[in-house]
Design a protein around this motif. Structure first.
Motif, short mmCIF file in Angstrom:
data_model
loop_
_atom_site.label_atom_id
_atom_site.label_comp_id
_atom_site.label_asym_id
_atom_site.label_seq_id
_atom_site.Cartn_x
_atom_site.Cartn_y
_atom_site.Cartn_z
N ASN A 227 5.33 -5.78 12.86
CA ASN A 227 5.90 -4.53 12.27
C ASN A 227 6.34 -3.56 13.17
O ASN A 227 6.38 -3.73 14.37
N LYS B 289 6.18 -0.55 12.86
CA LYS B 289 5.15 0.68 12.80
C LYS B 289 3.82 0.05 12.02
O LYS B 289 4.00 -0.67 11.15
N GLY C 242 1.04 -1.03 9.63
CA GLY C 242 0.93 -0.86 8.24
C GLY C 242 2.16 -0.94 7.33
O GLY C 242 2.44 -0.92 6.15
N GLY D 187 3.58 -3.80 6.75
CA GLY D 187 3.20 -4.84 6.03
C GLY D 187 3.81 -6.46 6.40
O GLY D 187 3.89 -7.62 5.72
N THR E 47 1.60 -8.39 8.01
CA THR E 47 0.39 -9.41 7.83
C THR E 47 0.61 -9.86 6.20
O THR E 47 0.50 -11.28 6.23
N ASN F 83 10.23 -3.37 3.76
CA ASN F 83 9.25 -3.65 2.93
C ASN F 83 8.95 -2.23 2.17
O ASN F 83 9.54 -1.18 2.50
N THR G 35 10.38 -5.35 -2.71
CA THR G 35 9.89 -4.13 -3.47
C THR G 35 8.45 -3.81 -3.10
O THR G 35 7.59 -4.45 -3.00
N ASN G 36 8.53 -2.32 -3.39
CA ASN G 36 6.79 -2.08 -3.42
C ASN G 36 5.99 -1.99 -4.70
O ASN G 36 6.41 -2.08 -5.68
N TYR H 225 2.12 -1.43 -4.62
CA TYR H 225 0.77 -1.38 -3.79
C TYR H 225 -0.33 -1.81 -4.81
O TYR H 225 -1.19 -2.47 -4.19
N ALA I 189 -0.50 -5.68 -4.10
CA ALA I 189 -0.62 -5.89 -2.60
C ALA I 189 -2.11 -5.49 -2.22
O ALA I 189 -2.74 -6.43 -1.83
N GLN J 143 -5.31 -8.51 -1.40
CA GLN J 143 -6.04 -8.22 -0.33
C GLN J 143 -7.40 -8.37 -0.40
O GLN J 143 -8.26 -9.09 -0.04
N MET K 204 7.81 -7.34 -6.18
CA MET K 204 7.39 -7.71 -4.77
C MET K 204 6.86 -9.38 -4.76
O MET K 204 7.19 -9.89 -3.79
N1 LIG Z 1 5.64 -4.72 -0.56
C1 LIG Z 1 4.42 -3.90 -0.74
N2 LIG Z 1 4.16 -3.21 -1.45
C2 LIG Z 1 2.84 -2.44 -1.75
N3 LIG Z 1 2.08 -2.19 -0.51
C3 LIG Z 1 2.17 -3.35 0.37
C4 LIG Z 1 3.52 -4.16 0.48
N4 LIG Z 1 3.29 -4.86 1.62
C5 LIG Z 1 2.10 -4.48 2.18
N5 LIG Z 1 1.50 -3.59 1.62
C6 LIG Z 1 0.21 -2.72 1.87
O1 LIG Z 1 0.40 -2.08 2.90
C7 LIG Z 1 -0.88 -2.17 3.73
C8 LIG Z 1 -0.42 -2.62 5.08
O2 LIG Z 1 -0.08 -4.10 5.06
P1 LIG Z 1 -0.34 -4.94 6.35
O3 LIG Z 1 0.33 -6.34 5.76
O4 LIG Z 1 -1.72 -5.08 6.86
O5 LIG Z 1 0.68 -4.26 7.51
P2 LIG Z 1 0.98 -4.68 9.02
O6 LIG Z 1 0.35 -5.82 9.20
O7 LIG Z 1 2.33 -4.39 9.10
O8 LIG Z 1 -0.22 -3.72 9.73
C9 LIG Z 1 -1.77 -2.91 2.93
O9 LIG Z 1 -2.58 -2.14 2.33
C10 LIG Z 1 -0.94 -3.79 1.89
O10 LIG Z 1 -1.67 -4.20 1.03
#
Ligand SMILES: Nc1ncnc2c1ncn2[C@@H]1O[C@H](COP(=O)(O)OP(=O)(O)O)[C@@H](O)[C@H]1O
Ligand SMILES: [Mg+2]
Length: 401
Positions: free
Chosen positions: A147, A149, A151, A153, A155, A315, A342-343, A345, A348, A352, A367
Motif C-alpha cells: 500500500n 498508505k 489501510g 487495502g 491485504t 482502491n 470500487t468502494n 466498505y 469488505a 473480513q 468491488m
Molecule cells: N474496495 C474497498 N472498499 C471498501 N473498503 C475496503 C476496500 N478494500 C479494503 N477495504 C477496507 O479497508 C480497510 C483496510 O484494508 P487492508 O486490506 O487491511 O489495508 P492495508 O493492507 O493496505 O493496510 C479494511 O477495513 C478493509 O475491509
C-alpha cells in the motif's frame, strides 16, 4: 527499454568526484550521487544502513588492513546485492586479489582510467536490463501488493485476488504474508496459524521447496497461505537473502505467488518488490495517499524496483465520480492506466469479520467484480494472452481505466 541505475560514489579526492561526474553524467539512465568522505572518516558512514543502490564506487585511502575491513563491511551491509567497484591509490596485487575474493567487481588504480569504468557501469546496466526482461517475460508469476498508505487495502486485494486465481482460474497459488508484524492474511481467511513465515525468514539456510510446503496452510479455495505471526516480531535481523530464497522456493512449488508486502522499505522487503512483476501499489484518492504514491513511484526505482514493473491500483473508488477521479489521478501520477476497485466498505468489512473472501458476502458487489477483473488481468498476463493495449483492455473490461 531504458533502465535506471542508481550509482553512489563515496569519494575522497575532489579530482575523482570531477572525473566521475564528467564521465557518468553522459550515460543515460544513471543517477549518480557523489558523497565526500572526510579524511579519517569511514566511507560506510555515508551510507544509510538499509541503502541498496545498484552500484557503489568506493574510493579508498591505501591503508591495506583498513581498506579490506571497509570493503568487507560494505559488502556485508548491502547483503551482497550491490555491485561494488573500488578505486584506490597504491594497492598491491595481494590486496586487490583479496578484494576481488570478497566480492568486489573490479579494482581501479588512481589516477582513474574512466573509460574502463564507464564500460563496466554500462555492463551493469545491461545485466539489470536482462534481469528486468526475465521478470517481465513471466509477468503474473510473482505479484506483490503493497500500500501507498496504511489501510489502502493491499491485504484485502492480495487475499481476494489470490483466492480468485486459485478457485476460479484453477491455478496453484501461494499467498505469502510478508507483513511479519501486522500480517492479517490468515485472519482474513479464518485460518488457524501453526507455523508461520518467521520459521523461514529466521532460518534462511533451511529454506527449500519441501521446507516451505510444510509451513503452508490450505484454504478451502485451494489457495495455500504462508501466514505471518502479526505480533510485532523483531524484523531488524531479516536478510534480503532470506526473502529471495523464500520467494524462489515458492516459485518452484507454485504457478502463482502473491506477496502481501508491508509498507516498510528495508532491504528484505525491497527484495520482494524487486523480484515481483507486477508490483501493485495500492492507493486511494486522498491527497496524502496520492502524494505518497507519487513519491514511491519516483523512489522505488532508485532502490532497484524497476519502474516498468510498478502498477497503481486505485482502491475504494467512488462509483459516481469515478471517471473524473481516475483521470485526475492519471494526470497527477503521469500514468496511462490505473486499475480501479470500487468502494464497498460493508462487503469488505463483513468479509473480513467472517473470515471469508468477498464473493461469499456479496457476489454482485462492484468491488467483488473489480477484484475478479484484477485476478483475470493477472491470469491473462500469466498465460501469455497479455493485453497489450490499455485501450483494448478498457473496452473488454470497462472498469479498468
Ligand atoms: N474496495 C474497498 N472498499 C471498501 N473498503 C475496503 C476496500 N478494500 C479494503 N477495504 C477496507 O479497508 C480497510 C483496510 O484494508 P487492508 O486490506 O487491511 O489495508 P492495508 O493492507 O493496505 O493496510 C479494511 O477495513 C478493509 O475491509
Ligand atoms: Mg496490510
Amino acid at each position: 527499454m531504458l533502465v535506471t541505475l542508481n550509482v553512489v560514489a563515496l569519494v575522497q579526492e575532489d579530482a575523482t568526484a570531477d572525473q566521475l561526474t564528467e564521465a557518468l553524467a553522459r550515460v543515460q539512465g544513471i543517477h549518480l550521487g557523489i558523497r565526500h568522505v572526510a579524511t579519517g572518516e569511514r566511507p560506510r558512514n555515508q551510507l544509510a544502513s538499509d541503502e541498496q543502490p545498484d552500484i557503489i564506487l568506493l574510493e579508498l585511502g591505501g591503508n591495506e588492513a583498513e581498506d579490506l575491513h571497509e570493503v568487507e563491511q560494505i559488502l556485508h551491509q548491502t547483503g551482497g546485492r550491490v555491485v561494488v567497484f573500488v578505486i584506490c591509490g597504491q594497492s598491491d596485487s595481494f590486496t586487490v586479489r583479496r578484494m576481488l575474493g570478497l566480492g568486489v567487481r573490479r579494482v581501479y588504480a588512481r589516477p582513474l582510467e574512466v573509460q574502463g569504468l564507464v564500460l563496466d557501469v554500462i555492463e551493469c546496466m545491461s545485466e539489470k536490463r536482462s534481469r528486468v526482461q526475465r521478470a517481465r517475460s513471466h509477468k503474473g508469476a510473482l505479484t506483490a501488493f503493497v500500500n501507498a498508505k496504511g489501510g489502502s487495502g493491499a491485504t484485502t486485494l492480495a487475499t481476494n485476488v489470490a483466492c480468485t486465481l486459485a478457485a476460479r482460474h484453477k491455478h496453484k497459488v501461494a499467498l505469502i504474508d510478508l507483513d511479519v508484524q501486522f500480517g492479517a492474511a490468515a485472519l482474513g481467511l479464518d485460518l488457524r496459524v501453526g507455523s508461520d513465515i518467521t520459521n523461514a525468514l529466521f532460518q534462511p539456510e533451511r529454506i527449500d521447496p519441501l521446507f516451505l510446503q510444510a509451513l503452508m496452510i490450505e484454504h478451502a479455495s485451494g489457495l495455500h497461505v504462508l501466514p505471518a505471526p502479526g505480533d510485532l516480531t523483531e524484523v531488524d535481523t531479516i536478510r534480503p537473502g532470506a526473502t529471495s530464497a523464500l520467494l524462489q522456493a515458492a516459485l518452484d512449488l507454485y504457478e502463482v505467488v502473491i506477496v502481501d508486502v508491508p509498507r516498510l522499505f528495508v532491504p528484505w522487503t525491497l527484495e520482494a518488490l524487486r523480484m515481483a512483476h507486477p508490483v501493485l501499489l495500492v492507493s486511494q484518492k486522498s491527497l496524502v495517499t496520492i502524494r505518497d504514491t507519487k513519491l514511491l513511484l519516483e523512489r522505488l526505482p532508485l532502490n532497484g524496483v524497476p519502474r516498468e514493473q510498478i502498477e497503481v491500483v486505485n482502491n475504494r473508488a467512488q462509483s459516481r465520480i469515478a471517471s473524473l477521479d481516475i483521470q485526475a489521478m492519471k494526470r497527477t501520477l503521469k500514468l496511462e492506466c490505473i486499475h480501479r476497485i470500487t468502494n464497498d466498505y460493508a462487503t469488505a468489512v463483513a468479509a473480513q469479520d467472517r473470515g471469508v473472501p468477498v464473493d461469499q458476502v456479496n457476489r454482485r458487489s462492484a468491488m467483488t467484480q473489480d477484484i475478479e477483473r484484477l485476478a483475470a488481468y493477472l491470469h491473462s498476463s500469466l498465460s501469455g494472452e497479455q493485453v497489450r493495449s490499455p485501450g483494448l483492455w478498457d473496452r473488454l473490461f470497462r472498469r479498468r481505466a
